[in-house]
Design a protein around this motif. Structure first.
Motif, PDB file in Angstrom:
ATOM      1  N   LEU A 194       0.868  -1.180   0.000  1.00 41.59           N
ATOM      2  CA  LEU A 194       0.000   0.000   0.000  1.00 41.59           C
ATOM      3  C   LEU A 194       0.904   1.229   0.000  1.00 41.59           C
ATOM      4  O   LEU A 194       1.778   1.365   0.855  1.00 41.59           O
ATOM      5  CB  LEU A 194      -0.910   0.005   1.224  1.00 41.59           C
ATOM      6  CG  LEU A 194      -1.887   1.185   1.350  1.00 41.59           C
ATOM      7  CD1 LEU A 194      -2.926   1.139   0.235  1.00 41.59           C
ATOM      8  CD2 LEU A 194      -2.582   1.164   2.711  1.00 41.59           C
ATOM      9  N   LEU A 195       0.694   2.111  -0.971  1.00 40.03           N
ATOM     10  CA  LEU A 195       1.517   3.306  -1.135  1.00 40.03           C
ATOM     11  C   LEU A 195       0.616   4.528  -1.166  1.00 40.03           C
ATOM     12  O   LEU A 195      -0.593   4.420  -1.399  1.00 40.03           O
ATOM     13  CB  LEU A 195       2.325   3.254  -2.440  1.00 40.03           C
ATOM     14  CG  LEU A 195       3.179   2.036  -2.747  1.00 40.03           C
ATOM     15  CD1 LEU A 195       2.378   0.941  -3.438  1.00 40.03           C
ATOM     16  CD2 LEU A 195       4.355   2.433  -3.654  1.00 40.03           C
ATOM     17  N   ASN A 196       1.228   5.696  -0.948  1.00 42.77           N
ATOM     18  CA  ASN A 196       0.503   6.933  -1.235  1.00 42.77           C
ATOM     19  C   ASN A 196       1.439   7.962  -1.843  1.00 42.77           C
ATOM     20  O   ASN A 196       2.642   7.719  -2.004  1.00 42.77           O
ATOM     21  CB  ASN A 196      -0.229   7.466  -0.006  1.00 42.77           C
ATOM     22  CG  ASN A 196       0.680   8.187   0.976  1.00 42.77           C
ATOM     23  OD1 ASN A 196       1.901   8.027   0.960  1.00 42.77           O
ATOM     24  ND2 ASN A 196       0.089   8.979   1.854  1.00 42.77           N
ATOM     25  N   MET A 197       0.883   9.092  -2.224  1.00 39.48           N
ATOM     26  CA  MET A 197       1.666  10.184  -2.795  1.00 39.48           C
ATOM     27  C   MET A 197       2.057  11.121  -1.669  1.00 39.48           C
ATOM     28  O   MET A 197       1.208  11.606  -0.922  1.00 39.48           O
ATOM     29  CB  MET A 197       0.845  10.927  -3.849  1.00 39.48           C
ATOM     30  CG  MET A 197       1.625  11.995  -4.596  1.00 39.48           C
ATOM     31  SD  MET A 197       2.771  11.300  -5.782  1.00 39.48           S
ATOM     32  CE  MET A 197       1.679  11.053  -7.172  1.00 39.48           C
ATOM     33  N   LEU A 203       5.775   8.688  -5.050  1.00 39.74           N
ATOM     34  CA  LEU A 203       5.074   7.513  -4.537  1.00 39.74           C
ATOM     35  C   LEU A 203       5.884   6.929  -3.384  1.00 39.74           C
ATOM     36  O   LEU A 203       7.067   6.645  -3.528  1.00 39.74           O
ATOM     37  CB  LEU A 203       4.903   6.472  -5.638  1.00 39.74           C
ATOM     38  CG  LEU A 203       4.049   6.893  -6.835  1.00 39.74           C
ATOM     39  CD1 LEU A 203       3.917   5.734  -7.810  1.00 39.74           C
ATOM     40  CD2 LEU A 203       2.682   7.352  -6.381  1.00 39.74           C
ATOM     41  N   THR A 204       5.208   6.732  -2.250  1.00 39.46           N
ATOM     42  CA  THR A 204       5.902   6.333  -1.032  1.00 39.46           C
ATOM     43  C   THR A 204       5.259   5.085  -0.440  1.00 39.46           C
ATOM     44  O   THR A 204       4.071   5.096  -0.130  1.00 39.46           O
ATOM     45  CB  THR A 204       5.843   7.474   0.005  1.00 39.46           C
ATOM     46  OG1 THR A 204       6.374   8.667  -0.589  1.00 39.46           O
ATOM     47  CG2 THR A 204       6.638   7.135   1.245  1.00 39.46           C
ATOM     48  N   GLY A 290      -8.964  15.615   1.138  1.00 36.99           N
ATOM     49  CA  GLY A 290      -8.927  15.472   2.582  1.00 36.99           C
ATOM     50  C   GLY A 290      -7.941  16.411   3.245  1.00 36.99           C
ATOM     51  O   GLY A 290      -7.678  17.522   2.748  1.00 36.99           O
ATOM     52  N   ASP A 291      -7.381  15.961   4.365  1.00 33.25           N
ATOM     53  CA  ASP A 291      -6.398  16.773   5.076  1.00 33.25           C
ATOM     54  C   ASP A 291      -5.140  16.909   4.235  1.00 33.25           C
ATOM     55  O   ASP A 291      -4.958  16.230   3.230  1.00 33.25           O
ATOM     56  CB  ASP A 291      -6.098  16.171   6.452  1.00 33.25           C
ATOM     57  CG  ASP A 291      -5.685  14.705   6.393  1.00 33.25           C
ATOM     58  OD1 ASP A 291      -5.467  14.188   5.277  1.00 33.25           O
ATOM     59  OD2 ASP A 291      -5.600  14.069   7.454  1.00 33.25           O
ATOM     60  N   LYS A 292      -4.270  17.829   4.625  1.00 33.56           N
ATOM     61  CA  LYS A 292      -3.089  18.122   3.821  1.00 33.56           C
ATOM     62  C   LYS A 292      -2.105  16.972   3.868  1.00 33.56           C
ATOM     63  O   LYS A 292      -1.759  16.467   4.942  1.00 33.56           O
ATOM     64  CB  LYS A 292      -2.422  19.412   4.321  1.00 33.56           C
ATOM     65  CG  LYS A 292      -1.363  19.952   3.383  1.00 33.56           C
ATOM     66  CD  LYS A 292      -0.915  21.328   3.827  1.00 33.56           C
ATOM     67  CE  LYS A 292       0.093  21.914   2.852  1.00 33.56           C
ATOM     68  NZ  LYS A 292       0.528  23.271   3.272  1.00 33.56           N
ATOM     69  N   ARG A 293      -1.665  16.523   2.680  1.00 29.89           N
ATOM     70  CA  ARG A 293      -0.686  15.439   2.599  1.00 29.89           C
ATOM     71  C   ARG A 293       0.634  15.843   3.229  1.00 29.89           C
ATOM     72  O   ARG A 293       1.054  16.989   3.132  1.00 29.89           O
ATOM     73  CB  ARG A 293      -0.443  15.061   1.129  1.00 29.89           C
ATOM     74  CG  ARG A 293      -1.561  14.297   0.537  1.00 29.89           C
ATOM     75  CD  ARG A 293      -1.480  14.040  -0.959  1.00 29.89           C
ATOM     76  NE  ARG A 293      -0.271  14.348  -1.648  1.00 29.89           N
ATOM     77  CZ  ARG A 293      -0.247  14.849  -2.896  1.00 29.89           C
ATOM     78  NH1 ARG A 293      -1.374  15.149  -3.520  1.00 29.89           N
ATOM     79  NH2 ARG A 293       0.886  15.073  -3.497  1.00 29.89           N
ATOM     80  N   GLU A 294       1.260  14.872   3.869  1.00 31.43           N
ATOM     81  CA  GLU A 294       2.559  15.101   4.473  1.00 31.43           C
ATOM     82  C   GLU A 294       3.528  14.038   4.016  1.00 31.43           C
ATOM     83  O   GLU A 294       3.136  12.984   3.507  1.00 31.43           O
ATOM     84  CB  GLU A 294       2.446  15.078   6.006  1.00 31.43           C
ATOM     85  CG  GLU A 294       1.529  16.160   6.577  1.00 31.43           C
ATOM     86  CD  GLU A 294       1.425  16.093   8.090  1.00 31.43           C
ATOM     87  OE1 GLU A 294       1.964  15.111   8.666  1.00 31.43           O
ATOM     88  OE2 GLU A 294       0.815  16.987   8.678  1.00 31.43           O
ATOM     89  N   ASN A 295       4.820  14.289   4.225  1.00 31.16           N
ATOM     90  CA  ASN A 295       5.832  13.273   3.919  1.00 31.16           C
ATOM     91  C   ASN A 295       5.945  12.264   5.049  1.00 31.16           C
ATOM     92  O   ASN A 295       6.346  11.141   4.835  1.00 31.16           O
ATOM     93  CB  ASN A 295       7.179  13.937   3.661  1.00 31.16           C
ATOM     94  CG  ASN A 295       7.218  14.672   2.342  1.00 31.16           C
ATOM     95  OD1 ASN A 295       6.530  14.291   1.413  1.00 31.16           O
ATOM     96  ND2 ASN A 295       7.994  15.730   2.250  1.00 31.16           N
TER      97      ASN A 295
END
Length: 295
Positions: A194-197, A203-204, A290-295
């Protein structure tokens, strides 16, 4: 009618007809398959079904980004027509296309000093990128100015979430993205990454989940955790998939059940040929605000 055009790259992975209907010109990346070069033209040259079948049979496509001269060729006719341009670019975390677009902009504005070209780094990919373009088109159609839409994009682009899982690691192994041992163990244990941006548009990997049913439930749980208003979310929701529509439909059905206030039914698109060259078949991606993406 607005005096500017909204443009993007083909890697927004929306249907060809979508861009025609919403009057959004796109510039094509390219890929090479079995020694022949094709434009990433949203399934027009080669159907997605045929493309992913050839990968399953062992083909290893390679991709190329849009270069400076191609951006100049793409932008200049619009400037000649007296149009300004708001270009939303594929993530700089995955491609150099954003830099190429900016170099082209500088060259063109020296030739067309009365025109405007604003370029946004989407920090997005596939139909998450497409969702950002879609929301910008909504604002354009409401009469918002080029500058207002540009500012909205800069302030909101990191609120578009991208979550991905893959049920087939074969292509990752062929491309050297994971070791043969990891692929073998992952296959034996039915591991689905499972990854996200991330916030910098890359892609992480986030989790390794055993079993397709569990990863489907987990990706929907991520939406529940991060979407605006949680289960009362009332925004857009897009999904893209690479030759695994049934899995995408299972995710969509679960989302439509758990989020009854969606603005519209979940849109399911195909992962395009350029992004699909890196994922191969078996990837499902989920996008929402949604909420702000973070690293």
């Amino acid at each position: 009618m607005s005096n500017y055009l909204l443009t993007c790259c083909s890697t927004a992975d929306m249907p060809h007809e979508y861009f025609q209907n919403r009057k959004i010109p796109y510039v094509s990346f390219h890929y090479i398959l079995d020694g022949k070069e094709y434009p990433d033209d949203l399934g027009q040259s080669i159907s997605f079904e045929q493309y992913y079948r050839r990968i399953s049979e062992g083909a290893m496509p390679t991709t190329s980004q849009v270069n400076v001269s191609q951006f100049i060729e793409f932008f200049e006719p619009f400037l000649e027509e007296g149009k300004d341009i708001l270009h939303i670019s594929f993530s700089s975390g995955l491609s150099g296309a954003y830099n190429s677009a900016n170099i082209a902009k500088d060259e063109l504005l020296s030739k067309y000093p009365d025109r405007k070209i604003l370029i946004v780094d989407s920090l997005a990919a596939s139909s998450g990128y497409g969702m950002l373009v879609d929301m910008a088109a909504d604002l354009r159609d409401k009469g918002e100015t080029l500058e207002d839409v540009h500012n909205w994009l800069e302030n909101n682009k990191l609120h578009v979430h991208h979550w991905f899982f893959s049920t087939d690691l074969t292509h990752y192994k062929r491309g050297g993205r994971i070791s043969p041992t990891s692929a073998m163990v992952g296959g034996l244990l039915h591991i689905n990454p499972l990854l996200n941006m991330s916030a910098d548009g890359k892609l992480t990997p986030r989790k390794k989940i055993r079993g397709k049913k569990k990863v489907i439930n987990e990706i929907v749980r991520m939406m529940d955790m991060h979407a605006n208003d949680g289960p009362d979310y009332s925004g857009k929701c897009f999904i893209s998939h690479s030759a695994c529509y049934d899995d995408a439909r299972k995710v969509a059905d679960l989302i439509e059940e758990k989020f009854p206030h969606l603005k519209e039914p979940v849109r399911i698109n195909s992962v395009g040929t350029v992004i699909g060259a890196h994922t191969g078949p078996g990837t499902v991606a989920l996008y929402f605000v949604g909420d702000k993406r973070e690293n």
